[in-house]
Scaffold this motif. Structure first.
Motif, PDB file in Angstrom:
ATOM      1  N   ASN A  19       0.837  -1.205   0.000  1.00  0.00           N
ATOM      2  CA  ASN A  19       0.000   0.000   0.000  1.00  0.00           C
ATOM      3  C   ASN A  19       0.871   1.255   0.000  1.00  0.00           C
ATOM      4  N   CYS A  20       1.937   1.214   0.782  1.00  0.00           N
ATOM      5  CA  CYS A  20       2.876   2.338   0.853  1.00  0.00           C
ATOM      6  C   CYS A  20       3.579   2.548  -0.484  1.00  0.00           C
ATOM      7  N   SER A  23       1.500   3.813  -3.426  1.00  0.00           N
ATOM      8  CA  SER A  23       1.202   5.249  -3.380  1.00  0.00           C
ATOM      9  C   SER A  23       2.398   6.077  -3.848  1.00  0.00           C
ATOM     10  N   SER A  90       6.856   2.180   6.248  1.00  0.00           N
ATOM     11  CA  SER A  90       6.195   1.180   5.400  1.00  0.00           C
ATOM     12  C   SER A  90       4.730   0.942   5.732  1.00  0.00           C
ATOM     13  N   ASP A  92       2.749   3.559   6.392  1.00  0.00           N
ATOM     14  CA  ASP A  92       2.118   4.830   6.034  1.00  0.00           C
ATOM     15  C   ASP A  92       1.972   4.921   4.519  1.00  0.00           C
ATOM     16  N   TRP A  93       1.413   6.019   4.039  1.00  0.00           N
ATOM     17  CA  TRP A  93       1.258   6.216   2.597  1.00  0.00           C
ATOM     18  C   TRP A  93       1.127   7.709   2.319  1.00  0.00           C
TER      19      TRP A  93
END
Length: 338
Positions: A19-20, A23, A90, A92-93
């Motif tokens: 996901n991180c 993005s 890792s 976060d995004w």
């Protein structure tokens, strides 16, 4: 040359790192993404290598023995080739629209006549279960959309200090200042956001909600129970910040005031975690921390000890400690941390 290098420290991050990284891929060829696998024991290394193979001009996978978050950031800095450098954890995004705006602004600044040492944007506390997302913005403290110096900053309230999530440094500045975060130590993001500041002369603030800071995992370092269990590492970072603060001769009073205020907040958090622990050993560690500050620099100690926060965390006796905890809970709710 790339505009921006982004280091993604990863340790056993297989459940959320995609996901991180996905993005960050929105930056395309303007960025290099340095996935630093810090000795993971799950599929993190495999996932990192897959990204590097699929996006060879954007992603680099770097594997190292486990050294902790700080060592992963150190590795990112050492390997960064972009003009600017950012850390994205890792779990976060980032927001796509804000990301594009930031890259456009950085490209415009690079074409200009003046270097910008520190680029600042907003971040959002993505707190699990929270209906309202707390946004950390600085529009009342910094000029918006222009290059400025420390002299031009406005009031910086205690809850508005800069965190790693809001900061993009000029890479050469990090190389020149020789920043080296300690190994196997949590909470070193505070050193990253603090120690290079005396070398920062020019700043730029873009008022966009870029970084999404996830809070909610039980094993997360900012979880209060986890912080108490790792209090020795918090104290170590606190002491290193104090050492860094007294190392410089400050030519700018506003910068010195800001850094002292940041140190004040970190010392308050250390003190409160020790109070919350409630053991005789923890209270002795709190006393030792304040004695350390006094020995490092009496002037610094006096300002911290006799400020509002310093007085609040040093109220005498059991009833005083209860009052300190009550005040801390109010601050938690107001500022949205932990």
């Amino acid at each position: 040359m790339k505009i921006l290098s982004i280091a993604v420290p990863c340790y056993n991050s297989e459940a959320y790192m995609e996901n991180c990284v996905n993005s960050l891929l929105e930056g395309r060829e303007d960025v290099e993404i340095l996935i630093v696998d810090d000795g993971s024991k799950d599929r993190t290394a495999e996932i990192a290598d897959a990204y590097a193979e699929k996006y060879p001009t954007i992603v680099r996978a770097i594997h190292q023995e486990n050294g902790g978050h700080g060592e992963a950031v150190n590795t990112g800095i050492q390997n960064a080739t972009g003009l600017y450098f950012k850390v994205v954890d890792s779990d976060d995004w980032v927001n796509k629209e804000a990301y594009i705006q930031i890259l456009d602004a950085l490209k415009e600044l690079v074409r200009g006549p003046k270097n910008v040492d520190l680029f600042i944007s907003n971040f959002v506390y993505e707190k699990q279960g929270a209906r309202r997302k707390k946004v950390m913005q600085y529009r009342h403290s910094f000029p918006v959309g222009e290059i400025f110096s420390w002299e031009q900053i406005g009031l910086m309230p205690k809850g508005k200090y800069l965190l790693m999530h809001s900061m993009i440094y000029r890479t050469k500045l990090l190389h020149d200042c020789g920043l080296k975060l300690p190994k196997h130590t949590f909470y070193v993001d505070n050193l990253f956001a603090f120690e290079p500041l005396p070398m920062v002369e020019t700043l730029y603030y873009l008022d966009v909600n870029f970084y999404r800071y996830f809070i909610g995992r039980d094993d997360q370092s900012v979880n209060e129970k986890v912080m108490i269990s790792r209090i020795d590492q918090q104290i170590r970072v606190n002491k290193l910040m104090a050492d860094a603060f007294v190392k410089y001769n400050y030519s700018n009073k506003k910068l010195k005031k800001y850094m002292l205020s940041y140190l004040d907040v970190i010392t308050t958090i250390s003190s409160m975690m020790l109070i919350r622990s409630g053991t005789d050993e923890a209270l002795e560690k709190k006393k030792e921390l304040w004695n350390y500050l006094k020995n490092v620099d009496r002037g610094m100690y006096f300002k911290l000890r006799h400020g509002v926060l310093g007085r609040a965390v040093n109220l005498p006796g059991k009833s005083g400690r209860k009052m300190s905890v009550a005040a801390y809970k109010v601050a938690q709710k107001f500022y949205g941390f932990n």
